[in-house]
Design a protein around this motif. Structure first.
Motif, PDB file in Angstrom:
ATOM      1  N   CYS A 141       0.814  -1.216   0.000  1.00  0.00           N
ATOM      2  CA  CYS A 141       0.000   0.000   0.000  1.00  0.00           C
ATOM      3  C   CYS A 141       0.859   1.283   0.000  1.00  0.00           C
ATOM      4  N   PRO A 142       1.630   1.525  -1.074  1.00  0.00           N
ATOM      5  CA  PRO A 142       2.481   2.712  -1.108  1.00  0.00           C
ATOM      6  C   PRO A 142       1.669   4.005  -1.185  1.00  0.00           C
ATOM      7  N   VAL A 143       2.115   5.015  -0.443  1.00  0.00           N
ATOM      8  CA  VAL A 143       1.437   6.311  -0.414  1.00  0.00           C
ATOM      9  C   VAL A 143       2.474   7.432  -0.298  1.00  0.00           C
ATOM     10  N   PHE A 144       2.034   8.659  -0.579  1.00  0.00           N
ATOM     11  CA  PHE A 144       2.779   9.854  -0.194  1.00  0.00           C
ATOM     12  C   PHE A 144       2.121  10.371   1.066  1.00  0.00           C
ATOM     13  N   THR A 145       2.911  10.728   2.079  1.00  0.00           N
ATOM     14  CA  THR A 145       2.349  11.247   3.322  1.00  0.00           C
ATOM     15  C   THR A 145       2.821  12.692   3.510  1.00  0.00           C
ATOM     16  N   THR A 146       3.821  12.911   4.340  1.00  0.00           N
ATOM     17  CA  THR A 146       4.309  14.245   4.651  1.00  0.00           C
ATOM     18  C   THR A 146       4.608  15.026   3.372  1.00  0.00           C
ATOM     19  N   GLY A 147       4.093  16.241   3.300  1.00  0.00           N
ATOM     20  CA  GLY A 147       4.315  17.108   2.149  1.00  0.00           C
ATOM     21  C   GLY A 147       3.198  17.064   1.121  1.00  0.00           C
ATOM     22  N   TRP A 148       2.419  15.977   1.116  1.00  0.00           N
ATOM     23  CA  TRP A 148       1.370  15.821   0.104  1.00  0.00           C
ATOM     24  C   TRP A 148       0.266  16.874   0.246  1.00  0.00           C
ATOM     25  N   ARG A 149      -0.236  17.094   1.464  1.00  0.00           N
ATOM     26  CA  ARG A 149      -1.339  18.047   1.655  1.00  0.00           C
ATOM     27  C   ARG A 149      -0.947  19.446   1.206  1.00  0.00           C
ATOM     28  N   GLN A 150       0.286  19.842   1.477  1.00  0.00           N
ATOM     29  CA  GLN A 150       0.760  21.165   1.038  1.00  0.00           C
ATOM     30  C   GLN A 150       0.786  21.227  -0.485  1.00  0.00           C
ATOM     31  N   PHE A 151       1.233  20.162  -1.126  1.00  0.00           N
ATOM     32  CA  PHE A 151       1.258  20.085  -2.591  1.00  0.00           C
ATOM     33  C   PHE A 151      -0.161  20.225  -3.143  1.00  0.00           C
ATOM     34  N   VAL A 152      -1.121  19.508  -2.548  1.00  0.00           N
ATOM     35  CA  VAL A 152      -2.521  19.575  -2.980  1.00  0.00           C
ATOM     36  C   VAL A 152      -3.047  21.008  -2.874  1.00  0.00           C
ATOM     37  N   ARG A 153      -2.804  21.653  -1.736  1.00  0.00           N
ATOM     38  CA  ARG A 153      -3.287  23.029  -1.524  1.00  0.00           C
ATOM     39  C   ARG A 153      -2.640  24.003  -2.499  1.00  0.00           C
ATOM     40  N   ASP A 154      -1.322  23.946  -2.602  1.00  0.00           N
ATOM     41  CA  ASP A 154      -0.614  24.906  -3.453  1.00  0.00           C
ATOM     42  C   ASP A 154      -0.952  24.749  -4.930  1.00  0.00           C
ATOM     43  N   LYS A 155      -1.229  23.524  -5.359  1.00  0.00           N
ATOM     44  CA  LYS A 155      -1.539  23.264  -6.772  1.00  0.00           C
ATOM     45  C   LYS A 155      -3.045  23.268  -7.056  1.00  0.00           C
ATOM     46  N   CYS A 156      -3.865  23.437  -6.007  1.00  0.00           N
ATOM     47  CA  CYS A 156      -5.334  23.421  -6.154  1.00  0.00           C
ATOM     48  C   CYS A 156      -5.799  22.154  -6.871  1.00  0.00           C
ATOM     49  N   LEU A 157      -5.274  21.000  -6.435  1.00  0.00           N
ATOM     50  CA  LEU A 157      -5.631  19.739  -7.085  1.00  0.00           C
ATOM     51  C   LEU A 157      -7.095  19.405  -6.828  1.00  0.00           C
ATOM     52  N   GLN A 158      -7.673  18.691  -7.780  1.00  0.00           N
ATOM     53  CA  GLN A 158      -9.090  18.345  -7.712  1.00  0.00           C
ATOM     54  C   GLN A 158      -9.291  16.869  -8.030  1.00  0.00           C
ATOM     55  N   ILE A 159     -10.424  16.350  -7.576  1.00  0.00           N
ATOM     56  CA  ILE A 159     -10.815  14.982  -7.898  1.00  0.00           C
ATOM     57  C   ILE A 159     -10.869  14.854  -9.419  1.00  0.00           C
ATOM     58  N   GLY A 160     -10.304  13.772  -9.931  1.00  0.00           N
ATOM     59  CA  GLY A 160     -10.294  13.542 -11.375  1.00  0.00           C
ATOM     60  C   GLY A 160      -9.028  13.999 -12.071  1.00  0.00           C
ATOM     61  N   ASP A 161      -8.180  14.794 -11.386  1.00  0.00           N
ATOM     62  CA  ASP A 161      -6.888  15.168 -11.972  1.00  0.00           C
ATOM     63  C   ASP A 161      -6.033  13.917 -12.109  1.00  0.00           C
ATOM     64  N   GLU A 162      -5.128  13.924 -13.064  1.00  0.00           N
ATOM     65  CA  GLU A 162      -4.230  12.782 -13.258  1.00  0.00           C
ATOM     66  C   GLU A 162      -2.843  13.104 -12.721  1.00  0.00           C
ATOM     67  N   LEU A 163      -2.403  12.309 -11.742  1.00  0.00           N
ATOM     68  CA  LEU A 163      -1.077  12.431 -11.145  1.00  0.00           C
ATOM     69  C   LEU A 163      -0.136  11.482 -11.872  1.00  0.00           C
ATOM     70  N   THR A 164       1.016  11.995 -12.297  1.00  0.00           N
ATOM     71  CA  THR A 164       2.062  11.145 -12.866  1.00  0.00           C
ATOM     72  C   THR A 164       3.340  11.416 -12.092  1.00  0.00           C
ATOM     73  N   PHE A 165       3.981  10.341 -11.647  1.00  0.00           N
ATOM     74  CA  PHE A 165       5.214  10.414 -10.862  1.00  0.00           C
ATOM     75  C   PHE A 165       6.301   9.684 -11.637  1.00  0.00           C
ATOM     76  N   TYR A 166       7.434  10.360 -11.829  1.00  0.00           N
ATOM     77  CA  TYR A 166       8.537   9.822 -12.622  1.00  0.00           C
ATOM     78  C   TYR A 166       9.766   9.629 -11.742  1.00  0.00           C
ATOM     79  N   GLY A 167      10.504   8.578 -11.999  1.00  0.00           N
ATOM     80  CA  GLY A 167      11.804   8.367 -11.377  1.00  0.00           C
ATOM     81  C   GLY A 167      12.832   8.137 -12.471  1.00  0.00           C
TER      82      GLY A 167
END
Length: 134
Positions: free
Chosen positions: A67-93
């Motif tokens: 069950c991998p998740v992002f925890t610390t820092g995620w809520r700030q990212f959501v607020r600052d970017k005004c993320l919404q339900i239905g947005d597509e998150l892509t994470f690259y390494g």
């Protein structure tokens, strides 16, 4: 040693926005080599505007579900970017060789949402950096 890259994507849900995003489990195989037995790791992640964010990648220390998740820092990212339900998150390494010759990982995060632009009757998705929300 071979250089490697990965990307995972998901559509954000209510719980992803108000709490933390449950990431696709295929990320685990890419992250395990750098976790070195730990169950969390603070990642320096860059967005489309080259702004750095610290997001904690976390997996359960015990049990049969990772069950991998992002925890610390995620809520700030959501607020600052005004993320919404239905947005597509892509994470690259991306594995890179540092100036000292050591191999290291660089991470990027991108979020796209439906824009007001259409093409051939289809709504185009745009990086949230360019959407007016709020």
């Amino acid at each position: 040693m071979a250089m490697w890259n990965f990307q995972i994507s998901k559509i954000l849900t209510v719980s992803d926005i108000i709490s933390k995003p449950v990431l696709p489990t295929e990320i685990v195989e890419h992250m395990n080599p750098i976790m070195k037995g730990r169950h969390f790791l603070d990642l320096k992640v860059v967005d489309a505007r080259s702004q750095e964010w610290i997001l904690r990648y976390y997996t359960r220390p015990n049990g049969n579900r990772e069950c991998p998740v992002f925890t610390t820092g995620w809520r700030q990212f959501v607020r600052d970017k005004c993320l919404q339900i239905g947005d597509e998150l892509t994470f690259y390494g991306h594995q890179v060789r540092a100036d000292d010759g050591e191999l290291t990982m660089k991470f990027m995060i991108e979020v796209k949402g439906p824009g007001l632009v259409t093409f051939n009757g289809e709504t185009l998705t745009l990086d949230v950096e360019y959407l007016i929300r709020g």
